[in-house]
Design a protein around this motif. Structure first.
Motif, PDB file in Angstrom:
ATOM      1  N   LEU A 149     -32.255 -38.743  16.174  1.00 44.14           N
ATOM      2  CA  LEU A 149     -33.481 -38.206  15.581  1.00 44.14           C
ATOM      3  C   LEU A 149     -33.663 -38.715  14.147  1.00 44.14           C
ATOM      4  O   LEU A 149     -34.783 -39.020  13.726  1.00 44.14           O
ATOM      5  N   ARG A 150     -32.571 -38.832  13.432  1.00 38.60           N
ATOM      6  CA  ARG A 150     -32.651 -39.356  12.068  1.00 38.60           C
ATOM      7  C   ARG A 150     -33.061 -40.819  12.072  1.00 38.60           C
ATOM      8  O   ARG A 150     -33.849 -41.256  11.212  1.00 38.60           O
ATOM      9  N   GLU A 171     -36.811 -40.917  12.696  1.00 35.91           N
ATOM     10  CA  GLU A 171     -37.532 -40.525  11.477  1.00 35.91           C
ATOM     11  C   GLU A 171     -37.526 -41.651  10.458  1.00 35.91           C
ATOM     12  O   GLU A 171     -38.543 -41.920   9.802  1.00 35.91           O
ATOM     13  N   SER A 206     -40.727 -43.573   8.967  1.00 35.38           N
ATOM     14  CA  SER A 206     -40.938 -43.498   7.520  1.00 35.38           C
ATOM     15  C   SER A 206     -41.021 -44.882   6.885  1.00 35.38           C
ATOM     16  O   SER A 206     -41.925 -45.165   6.089  1.00 35.38           O
ATOM     17  N   LYS A 234     -47.598 -43.772  12.485  1.00 34.44           N
ATOM     18  CA  LYS A 234     -47.796 -42.386  12.889  1.00 34.44           C
ATOM     19  C   LYS A 234     -46.995 -42.111  14.165  1.00 34.44           C
ATOM     20  O   LYS A 234     -46.934 -42.954  15.064  1.00 34.44           O
ATOM     21  N   PRO A 235     -46.398 -40.938  14.260  1.00 39.38           N
ATOM     22  CA  PRO A 235     -45.576 -40.615  15.429  1.00 39.38           C
ATOM     23  C   PRO A 235     -46.313 -40.784  16.755  1.00 39.38           C
ATOM     24  O   PRO A 235     -45.709 -41.200  17.753  1.00 39.38           O
ATOM     25  N   GLY A 281     -36.617 -32.254  20.812  1.00 36.29           N
ATOM     26  CA  GLY A 281     -36.639 -32.589  19.384  1.00 36.29           C
ATOM     27  C   GLY A 281     -37.540 -33.778  19.105  1.00 36.29           C
ATOM     28  O   GLY A 281     -38.298 -33.792  18.131  1.00 36.29           O
ATOM     29  N   ILE A 282     -37.479 -34.800  19.974  1.00 38.12           N
ATOM     30  CA  ILE A 282     -38.339 -35.973  19.822  1.00 38.12           C
ATOM     31  C   ILE A 282     -39.798 -35.583  19.994  1.00 38.12           C
ATOM     32  O   ILE A 282     -40.668 -35.982  19.222  1.00 38.12           O
ATOM     33  N   LYS A 283     -40.060 -34.775  21.015  1.00 32.96           N
ATOM     34  CA  LYS A 283     -41.431 -34.342  21.302  1.00 32.96           C
ATOM     35  C   LYS A 283     -42.011 -33.538  20.151  1.00 32.96           C
ATOM     36  O   LYS A 283     -43.195 -33.665  19.813  1.00 32.96           O
ATOM     37  N   SER A 284     -41.183 -32.712  19.504  1.00 31.81           N
ATOM     38  CA  SER A 284     -41.654 -31.891  18.387  1.00 31.81           C
ATOM     39  C   SER A 284     -42.075 -32.733  17.185  1.00 31.81           C
ATOM     40  O   SER A 284     -42.799 -32.260  16.310  1.00 31.81           O
ATOM     41  N   MET A 285     -41.622 -33.992  17.147  1.00 30.02           N
ATOM     42  CA  MET A 285     -42.000 -34.899  16.068  1.00 30.02           C
ATOM     43  C   MET A 285     -43.373 -35.520  16.303  1.00 30.02           C
ATOM     44  O   MET A 285     -43.886 -36.235  15.451  1.00 30.02           O
ATOM     45  N   ILE A 344     -43.977 -37.557  18.955  1.00 26.28           N
ATOM     46  CA  ILE A 344     -43.761 -38.836  19.629  1.00 26.28           C
ATOM     47  C   ILE A 344     -43.971 -38.647  21.126  1.00 26.28           C
ATOM     48  O   ILE A 344     -43.615 -37.608  21.696  1.00 26.28           O
TER      49      ILE A 344
END
Length: 259
Positions: A104-105, A108, A112, A117-118, A143-147, A149
């Motif tokens: 996940l990092r 990100e 960044s 854009k995600p 977790g990926i979906k919450s970003m 993506i």
């Protein structure tokens, strides 16, 4: 081979090619799949089948995969202002990456650094990957979906496809494996399978992309049965970044002329 792969990563011998994903009803290129190649100094341009297995077993797929992700995001951001408009780049994620606590990092960081854009990034996950450890996989994918993506279920139909598992994970789309597309509409069993996959996807409100489209007959069949997008040699083989940028301009020019 492990030492050679590590050296290749350090010496920037890997390159990414991009295969266009075409929206069926408009003919517009709406996205691309990022595919790694190894520009070997002695053997020339090598496809992933020649080295990805070694990368997986050695664990080098984690840093190599992170490099592909950063490269693909940077390129997609670069072409966002092309005549083609908003594009999504699809990047394959391996089992070892899903298991890596830093994934996940890494995602990100790639977003960044590129300022992408995600919503313009899609990660492709295979069925066998999520089945290795269902609870752990779901946590990572959530977790990926919450970003913001997008998530695609890759190689659909070749693993453990069931409605229950598909509903359990937060996928936005599924990709029909090329082996099912190859013999349509000639083989009745493949026709029935693809029709069933499309009907199921429509019911679950999932977007469907067909891989390996090579003929007009295949395209006509997929269009008739409501497939959303296609990729394959009927349109273009995977292109270098430079050639893909040119292709976007050509595609936009053709569509503009058609109007």
């Amino acid at each position: 081979m492990e030492a050679r792969l590590r050296s290749a990563l350090e010496r920037n011998e890997f390159v990414v090619h991009y295969e266009p994903i075409v929206e069926i009803h408009s003919g517009r290129i709406t996205g691309m799949e990022a595919l790694i190649r190894w520009q070997h100094p002695e053997l020339g341009l090598l496809p992933p089948v020649e080295f990805i297995g070694f990368a997986e077993t050695s664990g080098l797929i984690v840093p190599i995969g992170a490099w592909v992700l950063r490269t693909a995001c940077a390129f997609n951001q670069k072409v966002q202002n092309s005549p083609a408009g908003r594009l999504t780049v699809s990047v394959n994620v391996s089992v070892r990456q899903i298991e890596d606590k830093h994934l996940l990092r890494e995602i990100e960081q790639a977003l960044s650094e590129s300022a992408l854009k995600p919503g313009n990034l899609e990660l492709e996950i295979t069925e066998t990957m999520v089945m290795c450890d269902i609870q752990a996989s779901k946590k990572v994918l959530d977790g990926i979906k919450s970003m913001g993506i997008r998530l695609a279920l890759d190689n659909f139909g070749t693993g453990y496809s069931t409605l229950g598992y598909i509903k359990r994970f937060p996928f936005d789309s599924i990709k029909i494996h090329r082996s099912f597309i190859k013999d349509i509409p000639q083989r009745p069993d493949n026709v029935a399978l693809v029709q069933g996959i499309l009907a199921m996807a429509h019911a679950l409100r999932l977007k469907v992309i067909a891989e390996g489209v090579e003929t007009q007959e295949q395209l006509d069949f997929l269009t008739e049965h409501g497939c959303h997008g296609v990729q394959g040699y009927y349109f273009r083989k995977p292109q270098s970044a430079e050639d893909f940028s040119k292709l976007l301009h050509e595609n936009a020019k053709v569509l503009s002329g058609a109007k």
